[in-house]
Every structure is written in structure tokens, then in C-alpha cells.
Design a protein around this motif. Structure first.
Motif, PDB file in Angstrom:
ATOM      1  N   LEU A  30       9.170  17.245   4.781  1.00  0.00           N
ATOM      2  CA  LEU A  30       8.221  18.336   5.045  1.00  0.00           C
ATOM      3  C   LEU A  30       8.907  19.655   4.682  1.00  0.00           C
ATOM      4  N   THR A  31       8.178  20.558   4.045  1.00  0.00           N
ATOM      5  CA  THR A  31       8.769  21.824   3.604  1.00  0.00           C
ATOM      6  C   THR A  31       8.897  22.798   4.789  1.00  0.00           C
ATOM      7  N   GLU A  32       9.653  23.848   4.582  1.00  0.00           N
ATOM      8  CA  GLU A  32       9.819  24.876   5.629  1.00  0.00           C
ATOM      9  C   GLU A  32       8.477  25.484   6.034  1.00  0.00           C
ATOM     10  N   PRO A  33       7.620  25.893   5.063  1.00  0.00           N
ATOM     11  CA  PRO A  33       6.321  26.447   5.483  1.00  0.00           C
ATOM     12  C   PRO A  33       5.482  25.431   6.270  1.00  0.00           C
ATOM     13  N   GLU A  34       5.559  24.156   5.888  1.00  0.00           N
ATOM     14  CA  GLU A  34       4.812  23.135   6.633  1.00  0.00           C
ATOM     15  C   GLU A  34       5.344  23.028   8.057  1.00  0.00           C
ATOM     16  N   LEU A  35       6.665  22.955   8.185  1.00  0.00           N
ATOM     17  CA  LEU A  35       7.257  22.810   9.521  1.00  0.00           C
ATOM     18  C   LEU A  35       6.906  24.022  10.388  1.00  0.00           C
ATOM     19  N   ALA A  36       6.936  25.204   9.782  1.00  0.00           N
ATOM     20  CA  ALA A  36       6.621  26.416  10.543  1.00  0.00           C
ATOM     21  C   ALA A  36       5.160  26.401  10.997  1.00  0.00           C
ATOM     22  N   ALA A  37       4.266  25.924  10.125  1.00  0.00           N
ATOM     23  CA  ALA A  37       2.835  25.921  10.465  1.00  0.00           C
ATOM     24  C   ALA A  37       2.500  24.834  11.492  1.00  0.00           C
ATOM     25  N   ILE A  38       3.221  23.724  11.443  1.00  0.00           N
ATOM     26  CA  ILE A  38       2.872  22.580  12.296  1.00  0.00           C
ATOM     27  C   ILE A  38       3.529  22.683  13.675  1.00  0.00           C
ATOM     28  N   GLY A  39       4.739  23.189  13.717  1.00  0.00           N
ATOM     29  CA  GLY A  39       5.437  23.336  15.008  1.00  0.00           C
ATOM     30  C   GLY A  39       5.978  22.018  15.536  1.00  0.00           C
ATOM     31  N   ASP A  40       6.195  21.992  16.851  1.00  0.00           N
ATOM     32  CA  ASP A  40       6.817  20.834  17.504  1.00  0.00           C
ATOM     33  C   ASP A  40       5.857  19.638  17.452  1.00  0.00           C
ATOM     34  N   VAL A  41       6.350  18.498  16.942  1.00  0.00           N
ATOM     35  CA  VAL A  41       5.474  17.319  16.826  1.00  0.00           C
ATOM     36  C   VAL A  41       5.845  16.220  17.835  1.00  0.00           C
ATOM     37  N   ARG A  42       6.802  16.491  18.701  1.00  0.00           N
ATOM     38  CA  ARG A  42       7.235  15.439  19.638  1.00  0.00           C
ATOM     39  C   ARG A  42       6.066  14.924  20.473  1.00  0.00           C
ATOM     40  N   GLY A  43       5.868  13.607  20.444  1.00  0.00           N
ATOM     41  CA  GLY A  43       4.831  12.965  21.246  1.00  0.00           C
ATOM     42  C   GLY A  43       3.419  13.147  20.702  1.00  0.00           C
ATOM     43  N   ARG A  44       3.288  13.805  19.546  1.00  0.00           N
ATOM     44  CA  ARG A  44       1.941  14.050  18.996  1.00  0.00           C
ATOM     45  C   ARG A  44       1.556  12.928  18.041  1.00  0.00           C
ATOM     46  N   ARG A  45       0.280  12.585  18.046  1.00  0.00           N
ATOM     47  CA  ARG A  45      -0.201  11.520  17.152  1.00  0.00           C
ATOM     48  C   ARG A  45      -0.573  12.125  15.804  1.00  0.00           C
ATOM     49  N   VAL A  46       0.062  11.600  14.756  1.00  0.00           N
ATOM     50  CA  VAL A  46      -0.133  12.137  13.405  1.00  0.00           C
ATOM     51  C   VAL A  46      -0.793  11.078  12.521  1.00  0.00           C
ATOM     52  N   LEU A  47      -1.798  11.498  11.751  1.00  0.00           N
ATOM     53  CA  LEU A  47      -2.386  10.637  10.720  1.00  0.00           C
ATOM     54  C   LEU A  47      -2.048  11.247   9.364  1.00  0.00           C
ATOM     55  N   HIS A  48      -1.351  10.476   8.531  1.00  0.00           N
ATOM     56  CA  HIS A  48      -0.977  10.929   7.191  1.00  0.00           C
ATOM     57  C   HIS A  48      -1.888  10.219   6.185  1.00  0.00           C
ATOM     58  N   LEU A  49      -2.728  10.992   5.498  1.00  0.00           N
ATOM     59  CA  LEU A  49      -3.696  10.415   4.558  1.00  0.00           C
ATOM     60  C   LEU A  49      -3.137  10.414   3.139  1.00  0.00           C
ATOM     61  N   ALA A  50      -3.506   9.384   2.359  1.00  0.00           N
ATOM     62  CA  ALA A  50      -2.993   9.222   0.983  1.00  0.00           C
ATOM     63  C   ALA A  50      -1.474   9.370   1.015  1.00  0.00           C
ATOM     64  N   CYS A  51      -0.857   8.566   1.871  1.00  0.00           N
ATOM     65  CA  CYS A  51       0.558   8.764   2.242  1.00  0.00           C
ATOM     66  C   CYS A  51       1.523   8.330   1.157  1.00  0.00           C
ATOM     67  N   SER A  52       1.052   7.562   0.179  1.00  0.00           N
ATOM     68  CA  SER A  52       1.977   7.015  -0.828  1.00  0.00           C
ATOM     69  C   SER A  52       3.051   6.197  -0.106  1.00  0.00           C
ATOM     70  N   VAL A  53       4.349   6.463  -0.356  1.00  0.00           N
ATOM     71  CA  VAL A  53       5.393   5.704   0.335  1.00  0.00           C
ATOM     72  C   VAL A  53       5.722   6.304   1.706  1.00  0.00           C
ATOM     73  N   GLY A  54       5.015   7.356   2.069  1.00  0.00           N
ATOM     74  CA  GLY A  54       5.104   7.868   3.443  1.00  0.00           C
ATOM     75  C   GLY A  54       6.358   8.655   3.768  1.00  0.00           C
ATOM     76  N   ASP A  55       6.925   9.350   2.785  1.00  0.00           N
ATOM     77  CA  ASP A  55       8.148  10.107   3.094  1.00  0.00           C
ATOM     78  C   ASP A  55       7.908  11.164   4.180  1.00  0.00           C
ATOM     79  N   GLU A  56       6.777  11.856   4.097  1.00  0.00           N
ATOM     80  CA  GLU A  56       6.501  12.870   5.126  1.00  0.00           C
ATOM     81  C   GLU A  56       6.265  12.201   6.482  1.00  0.00           C
TER      82      GLU A  56
END
Ligand SMILES: C[S@@+](CC[C@H](N)C(=O)[O-])C[C@H]1O[C@@H](n2cnc3c(N)ncnc32)[C@H](O)[C@@H]1O
Length: 249
Positions: A30-56
Motif C-alpha cells: 500500500l502506498t503512503e497516500p493510501e495508508l494516510a487515507a485509510i488509517g489504522d486497519v487493526r481489527g477492521r474487515r477489508v474486502l479487496h476487489l480484483a485483487c490479482s495475487v493480493g499483495d495489498e
């Protein structure tokens, strides 16, 4: 969709994503701007769409999120599963067409799509509605993508551009400009199967987001000179990527 799936299946074995060492040594997909926009993800449920190999997805999981990752191409998902297992990260990889998501895939705090994922959405209004329904109240949609202006501009040389697609059109069959195709095609060539992708203008994305009942939180545009390789200094005067966040009230 079937043809797009075959197209991606042919590319997938050649797209391993980041090596395990990248994640073991603390790298972030995840890039710096993404991390800054998303914030703390601990315990949060994330859905990654069109994930490819899912690196993010792996980065989300390393940061403590509970991650579901979906993609159309089973070979991409297999690579993702192998990497998640090797890293001891509990990411659930599911084969799904994001336009007909299983109703059980719901209840997310963050829904994320990035870098050449949104261009495979054939109907932005329908897609945004599906996404909005799968968000928890207060949940956030994060779109981190190539800029649609970049999608239609072709570098011809220093300070020279031409227009190779229609910003206001929607679909394109194949790619007029090969530099807009998945990068791996420059190495292994283009699969012969037909493939259809889409260019969604910023207005189309923002309007679909608002019409789906989401509240726009942020919209940023970024230069990325490397994406206009050969253009020269002016490359930093054009948008190359954007990051949109919108929340479900
Ligand atoms: C360029 S990749 C996505 C970005 C990813 N970050 C990457 O660079 O590998 C595009 C992915 O979209 C997937 N895809 C295309 N159409 C899809 C659909 N309708 N539903 C789910 N995944 C889809 C493809 O299988 C492929 O893995």
C-alpha cells in the motif's frame, strides 16, 4: 466477462507480484497516500476487489486487518494463497466476478480496489451500488487508480502527446496504446483472446459514488512522471493516478 477471465488466466502465471522477502522485510504494497487515507486497519474487515495475487491484501493483513480478497482469475488467487500461507497471514481468497458478488460477501469496514482493477468494471453505477451495499455503516470505499486522463494519452516523444482513446467513451477492445495494457504483456506479448476494459472518467466515478448513497471524503490526483515515460519534464504537470475515498453514512 468469460473472455476477460481467459485473458487474465493467460497472464496470471507470469504475474507473481512482490516476493515473500518484500513482506518479510517490512515492505508495504500500500502506498503512503493510501495508508494516510485509510488509517489504522487493526481489527477492521477489508474486502479487496480484483485483487490479482493480493499483495495489498497481504499488507492489510500484516497490519492487523481481517481480509477477504476476490478475483476472476483462479491462477492469481492460487499465487496469493501460497504467499499468504508462507507468511502465516489469514487472507481469504475467493474466486468471484465482482459484478455478481456472492451475497454472503458483505459487512466490510473497508472496500479497496487499485491499479488497473476498476478498468475491468463494465458498469460503474451498478458496481458502486454493489460495493455500497457490502459496506458497514461508517465503512469506507477506497479507489486508488490510474487517472482516466493518463488512460487516453499516449507519449509520442519529449513534450509530445496524442490521444489514443476516448475519455468520454466507456469500453475499449484491446489497447490502442500498448503501454496502457498490463505491464507483463510487454514481456510475454498479448494473449490472442479478446478482452474488453473500460475507462471511467473522474466525473463518472464521483457521480456513481454519490448516487450509491456514499459520502465523498477525499479525492486526490497525483503526478507520476514514470507513467509518462519519454515525455520529459512536463510529465510532472499531468495527473497519472488518483485516490478517492467515500464512506457509507
Ligand atoms: C491489473 S490487476 C489488478 C490490480 C492489482 N493491484 C495488480 O496490479 O495486480 C486486474 C485484475 O482484475 C481481475 N478482474 C478482471 N475482471 C474482474 C471481475 N469482473 N471481477 C473480479 N476480478 C476481475 C483480473 O483477474 C486481474 O487479476
Amino acid at each position: 466477462m468469460r473472455e476477460n477471465r481467459t485473458y487474465w488466466e493467460q497472464l496470471a502465471p507470469h504475474r507473481p507480484g512482490e516476493p515473500l522477502e518484500f513482506f518479510r522485510e517490512g515492505g508495504s504494497a500500500l502506498t503512503e497516500p493510501e495508508l494516510a487515507a485509510i488509517g489504522d486497519v487493526r481489527g477492521r474487515r477489508v474486502l479487496h476487489l480484483a485483487c490479482s495475487v493480493g499483495d495489498e491484501s497481504l499488507t492489510f493483513a500484516q497490519r492487523g486487518a481481517i481480509v477477504t480478497a476476490v478475483d476472476l482469475a483462479p491462477s492469481h488467487l492460487t499465487t496469493g494463497r501460497v504467499k499468504a500461507e508462507a507468511l502465516g497471514l489469514p487472507v481469504e481468497f475467493i474466486e468471484q466476478d465482482m459484478m455478481t458478488l456472492d451475497p454472503a460477501i458483505t459487512g466490510f469496514d473497508i472496500i479497496y480496489i487499485s491499479w488497473g482493477g476498476l478498468c475491468w468494471v463494465p458498469d460503474i453505477t451498478q458496481w458502486t451500488q454493489i460495493v455500497a451495499e457490502r459496506l458497514n455503516p461508517g465503512g469506507v470505499l477506497v479507489i486508488s487508480e490510474h487517472h482516466p486522463l493518463w488512460e487516453v494519452l499516449t507519449v509520442r516523444g519529449p513534450n509530445s502527446l496524442s490521444i489514443s482513446s476516448d475519455y468520454f467513451g466507456t469500453h475499449r477492445d484491446g489497447y490502442t496504446d500498448p503501454s496502457k495494457a498490463p505491464q507483463v504483456t510487454q514481456r510475454i506479448g498479448t494473449p490472442t483472446v479478446p478482452h474488453r476494459s473500460y475507462i471511467w472518467s473522474l466525473a463518472a466515478v464521483a457521480t456513481a459514488t454519490l448516487n450509491a448513497g456514499l459520502t465523498l471524503q477525499s479525492l486526490q490526483e497525483f503526478p507520476e512522471p514514470d507513467l509518462y515515460d519519454g515525455l520529459g519534464e512536463q510529465a510532472s504537470h499531468l495527473p497519472a493516478t488518483y485516490l478517492l475515498t467515500a464512506s457509507r453514512p
